[in-house]
Design an enzyme around this catalytic site. Structure first.
Site, PDB file in Angstrom:
ATOM      1  CB  ALA A 149      -0.940  -0.008   1.209  1.00  0.00           C
ATOM      2  CD  GLU A 168       9.164  -0.872   6.512  1.00  0.00           C
ATOM      3  OE1 GLU A 168       8.116  -0.798   5.864  1.00  0.00           O
ATOM      4  OE2 GLU A 168       9.230  -1.403   7.657  1.00  0.00           O
ATOM      5  CG  ASN A 176       1.892  -8.795   7.381  1.00  0.00           C
ATOM      6  OD1 ASN A 176       2.856  -9.346   7.882  1.00  0.00           O
ATOM      7  ND2 ASN A 176       0.818  -8.456   8.065  1.00  0.00           N
ATOM      8  N   GLY A 181       1.077 -15.019  -0.044  1.00  0.00           N
ATOM      9  CA  GLY A 181       1.221 -16.032  -1.091  1.00  0.00           C
ATOM     10  C   GLY A 181       1.186 -15.424  -2.481  1.00  0.00           C
ATOM     11  CG  ASP A 355       4.041   0.792  15.069  1.00  0.00           C
ATOM     12  OD1 ASP A 355       3.656  -0.195  15.709  1.00  0.00           O
ATOM     13  OD2 ASP A 355       5.234   1.017  14.797  1.00  0.00           O
ATOM     14  NE  ARG A 414      -8.138 -16.893   2.998  1.00  0.00           N
ATOM     15  CZ  ARG A 414      -7.077 -16.199   2.638  1.00  0.00           C
ATOM     16  NH1 ARG A 414      -6.755 -15.097   3.278  1.00  0.00           N
ATOM     17  NH2 ARG A 414      -6.330 -16.593   1.645  1.00  0.00           N
ATOM     18  CD  GLU A 551      -2.984  -6.674   7.705  1.00  0.00           C
ATOM     19  OE1 GLU A 551      -1.973  -6.882   7.015  1.00  0.00           O
ATOM     20  OE2 GLU A 551      -3.299  -7.373   8.688  1.00  0.00           O
ATOM     21  CB  ALA A 566      -5.031  -9.009   1.480  1.00  0.00           C
ATOM     22  CG  LEU A 567      -1.690  -9.518  -2.371  1.00  0.00           C
ATOM     23  CD1 LEU A 567      -1.043 -10.614  -3.209  1.00  0.00           C
ATOM     24  CD2 LEU A 567      -0.615  -8.683  -1.705  1.00  0.00           C
TER      25      LEU A 567
HETATM   26  P1  ADP Z   1       0.087  -3.359   3.544  1.00  0.00           P
HETATM   27  O1  ADP Z   1      -0.220  -4.725   3.026  1.00  0.00           O
HETATM   28  O2  ADP Z   1      -1.106  -2.644   4.021  1.00  0.00           O
HETATM   29  O3  ADP Z   1       0.951  -2.582   2.604  1.00  0.00           O
HETATM   30  P2  ADP Z   1       2.356  -4.321   4.991  1.00  0.00           P
HETATM   31  O4  ADP Z   1       2.382  -5.098   6.250  1.00  0.00           O
HETATM   32  O5  ADP Z   1       2.743  -5.036   3.757  1.00  0.00           O
HETATM   33  O6  ADP Z   1       0.947  -3.628   4.871  1.00  0.00           O
HETATM   34  O7  ADP Z   1       3.331  -3.076   5.107  1.00  0.00           O
HETATM   35  C1  ADP Z   1       3.295  -2.183   6.183  1.00  0.00           C
HETATM   36  C2  ADP Z   1       4.709  -1.695   6.433  1.00  0.00           C
HETATM   37  O8  ADP Z   1       4.666  -0.631   7.391  1.00  0.00           O
HETATM   38  C3  ADP Z   1       5.614  -2.765   7.026  1.00  0.00           C
HETATM   39  O9  ADP Z   1       6.747  -2.899   6.218  1.00  0.00           O
HETATM   40  C4  ADP Z   1       5.944  -2.239   8.415  1.00  0.00           C
HETATM   41  O10 ADP Z   1       7.231  -2.587   8.855  1.00  0.00           O
HETATM   42  C5  ADP Z   1       5.808  -0.731   8.220  1.00  0.00           C
HETATM   43  N1  ADP Z   1       5.570  -0.011   9.476  1.00  0.00           N
HETATM   44  C6  ADP Z   1       4.775  -0.382  10.509  1.00  0.00           C
HETATM   45  N2  ADP Z   1       4.825   0.541  11.494  1.00  0.00           N
HETATM   46  C7  ADP Z   1       5.663   1.523  11.070  1.00  0.00           C
HETATM   47  C8  ADP Z   1       6.134   2.726  11.644  1.00  0.00           C
HETATM   48  N3  ADP Z   1       5.765   3.103  12.866  1.00  0.00           N
HETATM   49  N4  ADP Z   1       6.996   3.487  10.933  1.00  0.00           N
HETATM   50  C9  ADP Z   1       7.406   3.086   9.689  1.00  0.00           C
HETATM   51  N5  ADP Z   1       7.015   1.946   9.109  1.00  0.00           N
HETATM   52  C10 ADP Z   1       6.151   1.170   9.776  1.00  0.00           C
END
Ligand code: ADP
Length: 590
Positions: A149, A168, A176, A181, A355, A414, A551, A566-567
């Site tokens: 996202a 990040e 995630n 998958g 977070d 699911r 998410e 989700a994707l």
């Molecule tokens: P989505 O599928 O919604 O894109 P993901 O889990 O793939 O969600 O990606 C969310 C990303 O945000 C992860 O890589 C996670 O490490 C990052 N993240 C979570 N909390 C923080 C934060 N406080 N600051 C920076 N990055 C964060």
């Protein structure tokens, strides 16, 4: 595939690092080079460690078999830290605990052979630099989170000329998204027609809406299903490939799942990362967003922290929250669903700690559907991971419990399947398939070949049903009857558990069985948004300058998310957020 990586570090150290506070030298080693082994996530990690008589001088990773992209940081940072601090008390790389532990075990093994006092080295304190203030920044758009996202938002905003900084918190992108998958649902007349599959956007809407017990917001769902296929076109336009064959991922309810040509989430992440870099997006890894900055009710920036210190980034056009869900945060999970306690493993990366939701709450964002947390019946019994099982499309596998019996329709929702699994003996099952699903040399969605799965002991293999029953330790007669009844249902379409999607009978050896347990997977609740991804506050008003996607948001999937939805959620809403943050902002683009 066995990967050979040679990483060589030579660090000259001052003698002061090797001296106790009292001034006595602490290491007494037999100079030379020593081999050591440790167990990682996917097998043995082998290292060669070179030592002088009072110093570790080199660490060479000779072989490892961990996951590309997710563990590179382990093989760089840990040797670097061990050499810099001359200690084994270095931090594991978050997100790659098994690989970190395996590497540390391998180095420890080698150091033991060199005569080191490993207990001392494991306890040797590391002095970390205190956090200090570092230089503040300004930009047009800040994106928080480097999963699908966040990257989709960053690429889209930068496509329109905005300066973008993406934060990040982990040492690598992917979240995630990279662990998924890879199944992506979209109504795709071109590909589906080839296989004679009838489908429509309305049907995808219907499945998503009713599959989530009509709790999802109609406008959000419609936005998702109507734009899903455009998301595929967009990814393809940046060079990402999708297979032509459409399948039904577990819980998708209909054959409209697309598989990326590049395995796991790598295809999505690498494609968007490359484009983001081309567009000049500044990606700051190991940088955690701590708090949103507001002025007169508008989100105008973010407070962030790194190992080197804290700083603020002002965002003239706004902030996109894309920090993912919270299935890896046991406390938060329990707050909203007490059943999902410490005992439940998760498919999630450790950074999925919610977070973004906490930060949004602090600026009065409304939350929706927080109690809806999806568990999957697909967890590795040891790690909770989605990897390590054989079977591809719902039509061609069955679930079998410890009594050798089926217990649920494998084409169901699911939540229904996971609840049924929880009620089985030891909440344990095997996914059983045959060579129709997994012909010799074929791979699952995680790029694992059937031969690898068997060799690693993740999947059992036998040439007969009886032989497989023996390996599974289930009653062979009961199991044979289960297969017989199932094969009859494939013929008649009339299944005792109500399975509706069938393809081939289970009659083509070799037969395979992969053990699985329930695992916490996707948090469907989160920040309330409108279909423009603007964040809504607790009074129902838009919070200016604040957008959210992926998410971290709630209200799309209702009580139960369809497998494969989700994707497209991350891509569709990530792109909208990237556009909206630029369009809706009163600030001028530079
Ligand atoms: P989505 O599928 O919604 O894109 P993901 O889990 O793939 O969600 O990606 C969310 C990303 O945000 C992860 O890589 C996670 O490490 C990052 N993240 C979570 N909390 C923080 C934060 N406080 N600051 C920076 N990055 C964060």
């Amino acid at each position: 595939m066995k990967k050979l990586s040679i990483i060589l570090f030579s660090v000259m150290l001052t003698l002061s690092l090797l001296v106790t506070p009292a001034g006595a030298a602490v290491m007494s080693l037999e100079a030379g080079t020593y081999s050591g082994n440790g167990e990682g996530m996917n097998g043995t990690i082998e290292v060669k460690v070179t030592v002088a008589k009072d110093e570790i001088t080199n660490i060479e990773v000779v072989s490892e078999n961990e996951t590309d992209g997710m563990t590179d940081a382990v093989f760089e940072k840990i040797p670097e830290d061990i050499l810099a601090y001359q200690s084994l008390a270095v931090d594991a790389v978050s997100g790659a605990t098994f690989a970190s532990k395996g590497l540390l075990a391998a180095v420890t093994d080698a150091l033991k052979k060199a005569g080191a006092d490993v207990d001392f080295l494991k306890n040797k304190k590391i002095e970390k630099k205190a956090a200090k203030k570092i230089e503040d920044r300004t930009t047009n758009v800040v994106v928080i989170g480097g999963g699908n996202a966040g990257l989709a938002a960053a690429v889209t905003a930068s496509d329109q000329g905005a300066d973008v900084i993406l934060l990040e918190k982990m040492p690598m992108l992917g979240g995630n998204s990279i662990r998924a998958g890879g199944a992506y649902n979209a109504v795709d007349p071109e590909r589906q027609k080839e296989q004679g599959i009838e489908d429509s956007v309305e049907r995808h809407f219907y499945h998503t809406y009713t599959g989530g017990d009509k709790e999802g917001k109609i406008k959000l769902i419609y936005t998702l299903v109507d734009n899903a296929n455009k998301g595929i076109d967009w990814l393809e336009s940046m060079g990402m490939g999708f297979e032509d064959e459409i399948f039904t991922v577990l819980g998708a309810l209909w054959p409209r799942s697309h598989a990326p040509s590049e395995p796991v989430g790598n295809g999505f992440i690498n494609t968007m990362r490359d484009q983001a870099e081309k567009n000049g997006v500044e990606i700051l890894l190991n940088t955690k967003a701590e708090e949103l900055i507001t002025e007169d009710g508008r989100v105008v920036g973010v407070k962030a922290s790194t190992e080197d210190g804290n700083f603020e980034i002002r965002a003239s056009q706004g902030v996109v929250m894309a920090a993912g869900g919270f299935a890896a945060n046991v406390e938060m999970r329990k707050k909203y669903n007490p059943l999902l306690d410490e005992k439940t493993k998760t498919t999630n990366h450790p950074g999925a700690t919610g977070d973004g939701i906490v930060m949004a709450e602090k600026v009065d964002a409304d939350l929706v559907g927080m109690e809806y947390i999806q568990s999957l019946p697909l967890g590795d019994p040891k790690t909770g991971s989605l990897k390590g099982w054989a079977g591809m499309s719902v039509e061609n596998y069955i679930f079998v419990n410890k009594n050798g019996e089926r217990f649920v329709s494998e084409s169901d929702r699911r939540d229904v399947m996971t609840n049924a699994l929880i009620d089985q003996p030891d909440s344990f099952m095997y996914i059983v398939c045959d060579a129709h699903s997994m012909p010799a040399g074929s791979k699952n969605s995680f790029n694992e070949t059937i031969e690898e799965l068997v060799a690693k002991g993740k999947t059992l293999k036998a040439m007969t049903i009886k032989g497989l029953a023996e390996k599974m330790n289930v009653d062979p007669e009961a199991f044979a009857q289960t297969i017989e009844k199932y094969n009859k249902a494939v013929e008649t379409g009339d299944d005792e558990f109500g399975k509706t999607l069938f393809d081939k009978k289970l009659n083509k050896p070799p037969y395979y069985a992969s053990p699985r347990v329930p695992t916490a997977h996707h948090t469907m609740g989160g920040i309330k948004i409108n279909s423009d991804t603007q964040v809504i506050d607790t009074d129902g008003n838009v919070i200016p300058g604040f957008f959210a996607a992926g998410e971290v948001t709630g209200g799309i999937h209702g009580t139960n998310r369809l497998g494969g939805n989700a994707l497209p959620d991350t891509i569709v809403f990530g792109r909208i957020a990237g556009e909206a943050v630029v369009k809706n902002s009163p600030a001028e683009i530079k």
